[in-house]
Design a protein around this motif. Structure first.
Motif, short mmCIF file in Angstrom:
data_model
loop_
_atom_site.label_atom_id
_atom_site.label_comp_id
_atom_site.label_asym_id
_atom_site.label_seq_id
_atom_site.Cartn_x
_atom_site.Cartn_y
_atom_site.Cartn_z
N VAL A 155 0.84 -1.18 0.00
CA VAL A 155 0.00 0.00 0.00
C VAL A 155 0.88 1.24 0.00
N SER A 156 0.28 2.34 -0.38
CA SER A 156 1.06 3.58 -0.49
C SER A 156 1.05 4.45 0.76
N GLY A 157 0.25 4.12 1.76
CA GLY A 157 0.20 4.96 2.95
C GLY A 157 -0.74 4.42 4.00
N PRO A 158 -0.99 5.21 5.03
CA PRO A 158 -1.78 4.74 6.17
C PRO A 158 -3.24 4.45 5.81
N ILE A 159 -3.76 3.45 6.49
CA ILE A 159 -5.13 2.97 6.27
C ILE A 159 -5.94 3.21 7.53
N GLY A 160 -7.21 3.58 7.37
CA GLY A 160 -8.13 3.67 8.49
C GLY A 160 -8.42 5.06 9.02
N GLU A 161 -7.57 6.02 8.71
CA GLU A 161 -7.75 7.37 9.26
C GLU A 161 -9.08 7.99 8.80
N ALA A 162 -9.43 7.81 7.53
CA ALA A 162 -10.67 8.39 7.02
C ALA A 162 -11.89 7.83 7.76
N ALA A 163 -11.92 6.52 7.96
CA ALA A 163 -13.06 5.91 8.67
C ALA A 163 -13.13 6.38 10.11
N LEU A 164 -11.98 6.53 10.77
CA LEU A 164 -11.98 7.02 12.15
C LEU A 164 -12.47 8.46 12.21
N GLU A 165 -12.00 9.30 11.30
CA GLU A 165 -12.44 10.70 11.29
C GLU A 165 -13.94 10.81 11.04
N LEU A 166 -14.45 10.03 10.09
CA LEU A 166 -15.88 10.08 9.80
C LEU A 166 -16.69 9.62 11.00
N SER A 167 -16.25 8.56 11.65
CA SER A 167 -16.94 8.07 12.85
C SER A 167 -16.99 9.15 13.93
N ASP A 168 -15.85 9.82 14.15
CA ASP A 168 -15.80 10.90 15.14
C ASP A 168 -16.69 12.08 14.73
N LEU A 169 -16.71 12.39 13.45
CA LEU A 169 -17.54 13.49 12.94
C LEU A 169 -19.02 13.18 13.19
N LEU A 170 -19.45 11.98 12.85
CA LEU A 170 -20.85 11.60 13.02
C LEU A 170 -21.25 11.52 14.49
N ALA A 171 -20.29 11.22 15.37
CA ALA A 171 -20.56 11.12 16.80
C ALA A 171 -20.43 12.47 17.50
N GLY A 172 -20.07 13.53 16.76
CA GLY A 172 -19.93 14.85 17.35
C GLY A 172 -18.63 15.08 18.09
N ARG A 173 -17.66 14.18 17.95
CA ARG A 173 -16.37 14.32 18.62
C ARG A 173 -15.37 15.12 17.78
N ARG A 174 -15.77 15.51 16.61
CA ARG A 174 -14.89 16.22 15.69
C ARG A 174 -15.75 17.13 14.82
N LYS A 175 -15.21 18.28 14.45
CA LYS A 175 -15.96 19.21 13.61
C LYS A 175 -15.66 19.05 12.13
N ARG A 176 -14.51 18.45 11.81
CA ARG A 176 -14.11 18.32 10.42
C ARG A 176 -13.35 17.01 10.24
N ALA A 177 -13.62 16.33 9.15
CA ALA A 177 -12.92 15.09 8.83
C ALA A 177 -12.00 15.37 7.65
N ARG A 178 -10.82 15.89 7.96
CA ARG A 178 -9.90 16.34 6.93
C ARG A 178 -9.52 15.23 5.94
#
Length: 152
Positions: free
Chosen positions: A1-24
Protein backbone atom coordinates in the motif's frame (compact mmCIF):
# COMPACT_ATOMS: atom_id res chain seq x y z
CA UNK A 1 0.00 0.00 0.00
CA UNK A 2 1.06 3.58 -0.49
CA UNK A 3 0.20 4.96 2.95
CA UNK A 4 -1.78 4.74 6.17
CA UNK A 5 -5.13 2.97 6.27
CA UNK A 6 -8.13 3.67 8.49
CA UNK A 7 -7.75 7.37 9.26
CA UNK A 8 -10.67 8.39 7.02
CA UNK A 9 -13.06 5.91 8.67
CA UNK A 10 -11.98 7.02 12.15
CA UNK A 11 -12.44 10.70 11.29
CA UNK A 12 -15.88 10.08 9.80
CA UNK A 13 -16.94 8.07 12.85
CA UNK A 14 -15.80 10.90 15.14
CA UNK A 15 -17.54 13.49 12.94
CA UNK A 16 -20.85 11.60 13.02
CA UNK A 17 -20.56 11.12 16.80
CA UNK A 18 -19.93 14.85 17.35
CA UNK A 19 -16.37 14.32 18.62
CA UNK A 20 -14.89 16.22 15.69
CA UNK A 21 -15.96 19.21 13.61
CA UNK A 22 -14.11 18.32 10.42
CA UNK A 23 -12.92 15.09 8.83
CA UNK A 24 -9.90 16.34 6.93
CA UNK A 25 -8.60 13.05 5.53
CA UNK A 26 -12.10 11.88 4.63
CA UNK A 27 -12.89 15.12 2.78
CA UNK A 28 -9.42 15.78 1.34
CA UNK A 29 -7.70 12.43 0.71
CA UNK A 30 -4.04 12.47 -0.34
CA UNK A 31 -3.26 12.57 -4.04
CA UNK A 32 -1.35 9.53 -5.22
CA UNK A 33 -1.39 10.51 -8.91
CA UNK A 34 2.36 11.01 -9.22
CA UNK A 35 3.09 7.73 -7.46
CA UNK A 36 0.46 5.97 -9.57
CA UNK A 37 2.03 7.24 -12.78
CA UNK A 38 5.46 6.12 -11.65
CA UNK A 39 4.15 2.69 -10.63
CA UNK A 40 2.31 2.28 -13.95
CA UNK A 41 5.69 2.49 -15.71
CA UNK A 42 7.40 0.09 -13.26
CA UNK A 43 7.73 -3.43 -14.68
CA UNK A 44 7.68 -4.94 -11.16
CA UNK A 45 4.05 -3.86 -10.71
CA UNK A 46 1.52 -6.47 -11.85
CA UNK A 47 -1.71 -4.87 -10.58
CA UNK A 48 -2.80 -1.68 -8.82
CA UNK A 49 -5.95 0.08 -7.68
CA UNK A 50 -7.01 2.74 -5.23
CA UNK A 51 -8.39 1.79 -1.83
CA UNK A 52 -11.70 3.61 -1.94
CA UNK A 53 -14.17 1.00 -0.70
CA UNK A 54 -11.94 -0.39 2.05
CA UNK A 55 -8.69 -2.36 2.18
CA UNK A 56 -10.28 -5.79 2.59
CA UNK A 57 -13.02 -5.36 -0.01
CA UNK A 58 -10.64 -3.84 -2.57
CA UNK A 59 -7.98 -6.52 -1.92
CA UNK A 60 -10.68 -9.17 -2.46
CA UNK A 61 -11.62 -7.50 -5.75
CA UNK A 62 -8.01 -7.29 -6.92
CA UNK A 63 -7.39 -10.95 -6.06
CA UNK A 64 -10.57 -12.09 -7.81
CA UNK A 65 -9.79 -10.07 -10.95
CA UNK A 66 -6.28 -11.54 -11.02
CA UNK A 67 -7.31 -15.12 -10.24
CA UNK A 68 -5.13 -15.33 -7.12
CA UNK A 69 -5.45 -15.23 -3.35
CA UNK A 70 -4.07 -12.75 -0.86
CA UNK A 71 -2.71 -12.89 2.67
CA UNK A 72 -2.54 -9.65 4.67
CA UNK A 73 -0.67 -9.28 7.95
CA UNK A 74 -2.59 -7.09 10.42
CA UNK A 75 0.53 -5.74 12.12
CA UNK A 76 2.02 -4.56 8.81
CA UNK A 77 -0.94 -2.39 7.80
CA UNK A 78 0.33 1.18 8.15
CA UNK A 79 -1.65 3.62 10.30
CA UNK A 80 -1.18 7.16 11.41
CA UNK A 81 -0.22 7.66 15.05
CA UNK A 82 -3.75 8.93 15.79
CA UNK A 83 -5.36 5.92 14.13
CA UNK A 84 -3.03 3.54 15.96
CA UNK A 85 -3.96 5.12 19.29
CA UNK A 86 -7.68 4.93 18.53
CA UNK A 87 -7.45 1.32 17.39
CA UNK A 88 -5.65 0.33 20.61
CA UNK A 89 -8.51 1.83 22.63
CA UNK A 90 -11.09 -0.31 20.81
CA UNK A 91 -11.88 -3.43 22.82
CA UNK A 92 -13.78 -5.22 20.06
CA UNK A 93 -11.45 -6.80 17.44
CA UNK A 94 -14.26 -6.74 14.87
CA UNK A 95 -14.57 -2.95 15.32
CA UNK A 96 -10.82 -2.53 14.76
CA UNK A 97 -10.97 -4.62 11.58
CA UNK A 98 -14.01 -2.73 10.29
CA UNK A 99 -12.24 0.56 10.94
CA UNK A 100 -9.20 -0.42 8.89
CA UNK A 101 -11.55 -1.73 6.22
CA UNK A 102 -13.84 1.30 6.26
CA UNK A 103 -12.79 2.90 3.00
CA UNK A 104 -12.20 6.39 1.65
CA UNK A 105 -8.44 6.07 2.24
CA UNK A 106 -7.55 6.54 -1.45
CA UNK A 107 -4.15 5.01 -0.93
CA UNK A 108 -2.91 2.61 -3.59
CA UNK A 109 -3.07 -1.17 -3.29
CA UNK A 110 -0.33 -2.64 -5.46
CA UNK A 111 0.81 -6.15 -6.38
CA UNK A 112 4.53 -6.37 -7.05
CA UNK A 113 6.83 -9.17 -8.18
CA UNK A 114 8.39 -9.87 -4.79
CA UNK A 115 11.70 -11.19 -6.04
CA UNK A 116 12.47 -7.90 -7.77
CA UNK A 117 12.16 -5.55 -4.77
CA UNK A 118 9.48 -3.14 -3.60
CA UNK A 119 9.21 0.20 -5.46
CA UNK A 120 9.82 3.36 -3.44
CA UNK A 121 6.66 4.77 -1.89
CA UNK A 122 5.10 1.39 -1.06
CA UNK A 123 4.75 -0.43 2.26
CA UNK A 124 4.46 -4.24 2.09
CA UNK A 125 1.48 -5.61 4.04
CA UNK A 126 1.15 -9.14 2.76
CA UNK A 127 1.61 -11.40 -0.19
CA UNK A 128 -0.12 -12.95 -3.15
CA UNK A 129 -0.91 -16.66 -2.73
CA UNK A 130 -2.34 -19.24 -5.12
CA UNK A 131 -5.86 -19.02 -3.73
CA UNK A 132 -7.90 -17.97 -0.74
CA UNK A 133 -8.05 -14.86 1.41
CA UNK A 134 -6.50 -14.72 4.85
CA UNK A 135 -5.84 -12.11 7.51
CA UNK A 136 -2.97 -12.95 9.83
CA UNK A 137 -3.29 -11.40 13.29
CA UNK A 138 -0.27 -12.30 15.37
CA UNK A 139 0.26 -16.04 15.02
CA UNK A 140 -3.33 -16.84 14.06
CA UNK A 141 -5.34 -16.57 10.87
CA UNK A 142 -8.74 -14.88 10.99
CA UNK A 143 -11.60 -15.22 8.51
CA UNK A 144 -11.44 -12.62 5.75
CA UNK A 145 -13.26 -9.48 6.96
CA UNK A 146 -16.54 -8.52 5.32
CA UNK A 147 -15.68 -4.84 6.00
CA UNK A 148 -15.93 -2.31 3.21
CA UNK A 149 -18.39 -0.16 1.34
CA UNK A 150 -20.67 -1.83 -1.18
CA UNK A 151 -22.34 0.59 -3.56
CA UNK A 152 -26.06 -0.08 -3.77
Amino acid sequence: VSGPIGEAALELSDLLAGRRKRARRWVEPPSRLDLGRRLAADERVTAAMDISDGLFLDARRMAAASGVGVEIEWERIPRTRAAGTMLKRMVDERQRIETLGGGEDYELLVAVRQDEGIPDGLIPIGRIVNRGLSLKVGHSVRPWPAAGHLHG
